[in-house]
Write an enzyme that holds these catalytic residues in place. Structure first.
Site, PDB file in Angstrom:
ATOM      1  N   GLY A  21      46.093  32.919  25.141  1.00  0.00           N
ATOM      2  CA  GLY A  21      46.051  34.371  25.042  1.00  0.00           C
ATOM      3  C   GLY A  21      47.301  34.996  25.608  1.00  0.00           C
ATOM      4  N   GLY A  23      48.919  39.182  26.510  1.00  0.00           N
ATOM      5  CA  GLY A  23      48.704  40.622  26.491  1.00  0.00           C
ATOM      6  C   GLY A  23      49.798  41.341  27.239  1.00  0.00           C
ATOM      7  N   GLY A  24      49.536  42.638  27.509  1.00  0.00           N
ATOM      8  CA  GLY A  24      50.551  43.471  28.136  1.00  0.00           C
ATOM      9  C   GLY A  24      50.915  43.042  29.541  1.00  0.00           C
ATOM     10  N   MET A  25      50.004  42.354  30.259  1.00  0.00           N
ATOM     11  CA  MET A  25      50.280  41.986  31.638  1.00  0.00           C
ATOM     12  C   MET A  25      50.713  40.541  31.801  1.00  0.00           C
ATOM     13  SD  MET A  25      47.494  43.957  33.972  1.00  0.00           S
ATOM     14  CE  MET A  25      48.230  43.230  35.422  1.00  0.00           C
ATOM     15  N   VAL A  28      47.586  33.875  29.207  1.00  0.00           N
ATOM     16  CA  VAL A  28      46.474  33.057  29.678  1.00  0.00           C
ATOM     17  C   VAL A  28      46.658  31.655  29.108  1.00  0.00           C
ATOM     18  CG1 VAL A  28      43.974  32.777  29.790  1.00  0.00           C
ATOM     19  CG2 VAL A  28      44.957  35.073  29.748  1.00  0.00           C
ATOM     20  N   LYS A  43      45.653  32.653  34.366  1.00  0.00           N
ATOM     21  CA  LYS A  43      46.285  33.900  33.900  1.00  0.00           C
ATOM     22  C   LYS A  43      47.561  34.098  34.687  1.00  0.00           C
ATOM     23  CE  LYS A  43      45.271  38.443  32.237  1.00  0.00           C
ATOM     24  NZ  LYS A  43      44.157  39.183  31.660  1.00  0.00           N
ATOM     25  N   ASP A 144      38.512  49.439  32.495  1.00  0.00           N
ATOM     26  CA  ASP A 144      39.156  49.123  31.213  1.00  0.00           C
ATOM     27  C   ASP A 144      38.227  48.266  30.360  1.00  0.00           C
ATOM     28  OD1 ASP A 144      41.135  49.230  29.294  1.00  0.00           O
ATOM     29  OD2 ASP A 144      42.248  47.526  30.097  1.00  0.00           O
TER      30      ASP A 144
END
Length: 756
Positions: A21, A23-25, A28, A43, A144
């Protein structure tokens, strides 16, 4: 995040196997815990390399540890287990249980965005409600909640992911920003009205987000499935959602009512807590008839546009505020990414298709534009990378280097793409911005004007990016002391923004804020105070009372109060801003510390120098800890300390402080930087008070000559320095020279007033 891929073994224990995975941060990874022989998910947050601002990394580490401990303490079958956390080679990481399943976004994609079966919807809702009930009882709000954060395992168990991480993203600023400084934290398609408004957020905000998730999996689309970003937010804030059974008639009535109650605008009209929600779901599933909620959400009639257009029926759609026009939305959570809006001059390049603004005669295409060969994609990618490198240098405060990078990229983009291509103009804009930040306001003004001319040709005179560049022209004019010209430009830009975007669009309010600032520099203090107060009220209404933009304008209100001599009111305003920023941004955020500095200014002006000294010493300690001893803002606080030492007649200490700060500023910022010149003037003031007028004269002359070079001979600051010089000449008995200098200053001032 190529850095993560190079790390295959973390602390000799967690072996990264494959990425599952992104994402923005961060990323994973599926990994193997070599100590316990089990597979886990790791993560990895974005790397904390040396290119990052050190204050950023310190705050990030501190909050990461805090939020990771919170997440690790949660023990519930509906919450992802956190096994471990730490930092390795500049990368913060969380070790979590490896979930074998699909999140709700993926399930919707697998189902081609058709609604999920009703039994699955109710089952997932009950499980998520139970998990939220547990976490809310621990005093933790997710903030969120969205389909991508809810995973369904192979055995049907539902798990909520990213507790704590969502809050971390909010605190540090990883989340998408909808204005220059951001609106609120959360994914817009699932944000509660209170998040959008910037008001108090509690467990009921999670219930609203869950209502959005249930609406989407029940109908195939979120409740406000719009293509306009601000329209999505305003939909959440103002517009009643369409009943889910309008999309899916076979949906049970009790499910629809629960979803609509969760989506109540007023938190008090939603189910009281997640436990109550669970009871309602269970009662409906077991067929015990309609569950009567404790509080019913009032039915709100949509507001309609009452204008009648000839030949067209009245629209029954809710009319959104005019500032929602022109915004674009990103992916919904079903696409796996949050909304991301880049400002006109952001790091995002425009190296794809570019369609110039058509001329009056469409056939009159300039030959060079028609004949320009298409540049190689590799070249464009290289230039975009160098553009980003320049932006990174700027974020580190290395503005001179940033300017050189942008200047080189601008030249190459002009050759490859043409002088009026948006990418070329974006680089020119950054050149101008760097010049402004290094004190070269006159050079910045010339560069900004080139950008304005190019954008007018390519995009049109009222395009948002053209108006943005014109606004910077006005700002730099103000820096040059040409406040009347700046006023004229601001007024023109404001009229265009109100006409094309509406009076309450954030960019319109930003222009009005700048106009209020400029009015105070023109001496129109009452007008400035009135306009700043109006903008602060409007920003509080549109963005929320503790939104950073609202607080910036409240600071401007405080400044104007001070200029009006109303220092007690200014002190109160600055203290309120400092407290609000500490709550919203954290006590160590630069904006919070800046407001504390203004509190110190107000205390000094009120004659409370002993209190100001205490404040400045604490502020210097905090600035040094957060940003380092040579950071410009640390030095600004030290300057304030020196000024107040002088006010207490401790001139030897004040002179020593001023000399030390001046020497550091000269080394870090340059000898002609305006802050350096302010410190040099403070050295001269100290020398004068100690009776060393000949030495003071030499320092005043250095300041005046430098300001004349940088700002021009008629700039108010230059003229003030010449007056200082004349005063010193009087003190050393050179009265004739002093009179001649006073006469010259008066002529220059009168000439400037007549020209205005």
């Amino acid at each position: 995040m190529g850095e993560t891929r190079n790390i295959r073994l973390i602390h000799g224990r967690y072996r990264l196997l494959d990425q599952i995975g992104r994402g923005g941060m961060g990323e994973v990874w599926r990994a193997r815990d070599e100590s316990l022989g089990r597979h886990v998910a790791v993560k990895c947050l974005k790397p904390l390399g040396p290119q990052r601002d050190q204050s950023f990394t310190r705050v990030l580490r501190e909050r990461f540890r805090r939020e990771a401990r919170v997440a690790a303490a949660l023990q519930h079958r509906g919450v992802t287990v956190v096994h471990d956390f730490g930092e390795y080679e500049g990368i913060l990481y969380l070790v979590m249980e490896l979930l074998e399943g699909r999140n709700l976004s993926q399930l919707l994609e697998d189902n081609r965005h058709h609604p999920l079966p009703v039994d699955d919807i109710v089952d997932m809702a009950e499980q998520v409600a139970a998990a939220l009930a547990y976490t809310h009882e621990q005093g933790i709000v997710h903030r969120d909640l969205k389909p991508a954060n809810i995973v369904r395992l192979a055995d049907g168990t539902a798990k909520i992911c990213d507790f704590g991480i969502a809050r971390l993203g909010h605190d540090i600023g990883f989340t998408a920003r909808l204005t220059g400084t951001g609106v609120a934290m959360g994914t817009p398609h699932y944000m509660s009205p209170e998040q959008i408004g910037g008001t108090h957020v509690d467990q009921r905000s999670d219930l609203y987000s869950l209502g959005c998730v249930l609406y989407e999996i029940a109908t195939g689309a979120p409740p406000f499935d719009l293509d306009d970003a601000w329209a999505v937010l305003v939909g959440h804030r103002d517009t009643p959602p369409e009943p889910p059974r309008n999309h899916r008639p076979e949906l049970p009535a009790y499910v629809e009512q629960i979803i609509l109650d969760l989506l109540a605008k007023d938190p008090g009209q939603r189910p009281g807590d997640a436990r109550e929600l669970g009871r309602r779901l269970a009662g409906g599933r077991l067929g015990r008839g309609a569950y009567v909620p404790t509080v019913r959400a009032p039915q709100v009639e949509p507001r309609t546009d009452t204008r009648v257009v000839a030949g067209e029926p009245l629209s029954r759609e809710p009319r959104l505020p005019s500032w929602t026009r022109g915004m674009t939305t990103g992916h919904k959570a079903t696409g796996g990414a949050g909304l991301r809006l880049a400002p006109p001059d952001s790091a995002a390049g425009l190296s794809g298709e570019w369609i110039p603004r058509p001329a009056a005669d469409a056939r009159a295409t300039p030959p060079e534009r028609a004949e320009r060969p298409t540049p190689a994609p590799e070249l464009l990618a290289t230039l975009a990378s160098r553009h980003h490198a320049g932006l990174s240098l700027g974020r580190l405060g290395r503005w001179a280097e940033a300017g050189e990078v942008h200047r080189a990229v601008a030249a190459e983009r002009e050759h490859a793409l043409g002088p009026d291509h948006p990418d070329t103009l974006a680089s020119r804009y950054e050149v101008a911005f760097s010049l402004s930040r290094t004190g070269r306001a006159a050079d910045a003004l010339r560069e900004y004007r080139r950008v304005v001319e190019g954008r007018e040709r390519a995009l049109g005179p009222e395009h948002p990016e053209t108006l943005g560049a014109r606004q910077e022209v006005a700002y730099v004019m103000g820096k040059l002391g040409r406040h009347l010209e700046a006023h004229q430009v601001y007024t023109s830009v404001l009229a265009a923004r109100e006409r094309t975007m509406g009076p309450e669009h954030p960019d319109t309010l930003r222009c009005r804020h700048n106009l209020a600032f400029n009015l105070s520099r023109l001496g129109r203090l009452e007008d400035s105070y009135r306009m700043a107060s109006e903008v602060a009220d409007a920003r509080a209404r549109v963005l929320g009372p503790e939104h950073p933009d609202t607080l910036v304008t409240r600071c401007e209100v405080g400044y104007t109060l001070g200029q009006l001599g109303r220092w007690s009111e200014a002190l109160r305003a600055y203290r309120e801003v400092a407290e609000a920023r500490a709550r919203a941004l954290g006590p160590d955020h630069p904006d919070t510390l800046a407001a504390r500095y203004e509190v110190g200014i107000s205390l000094g002006r009120l004659g409370r120098s002993a209190e100001a000294l205490t404040l400045y010493r604490d502020l210097i300690d905090d600035r040094t800890r957060v940003s380092g001893p040579t950071d410009p803002e640390t030095l600004r606080a030290r300057h304030g300390l020196g000024v107040n030492l002088g006010r207490m007649a401790r001139w030897e200490e004040a002179l020593a402080e001023a000399r030390d700060v001046c020497a550091i500023r000269e080394r870090v910022l340059g000898e002609d930087h305006l802050d350096t010149l302010v410190s040099r003037r403070e050295v001269a003031v100290g020398l004068g008070w100690l009776g060393r007028w000949q030495d003071a004269l030499a320092e005043y002359r250095k300041v005046a000559a430098a300001r004349e070079r940088v700002l021009g001979e008629a700039h108010p600051d230059t003229l003030a320095s010449r007056n200082d010089e004349a005063h010193c000449l009087e003190q050393v008995g050179r009265g004739v020279e002093a009179v001649e200098l006073y006469r010259r200053v008066a002529e220059l001032r009168e000439r400037g007033q007549n020209r205005g």
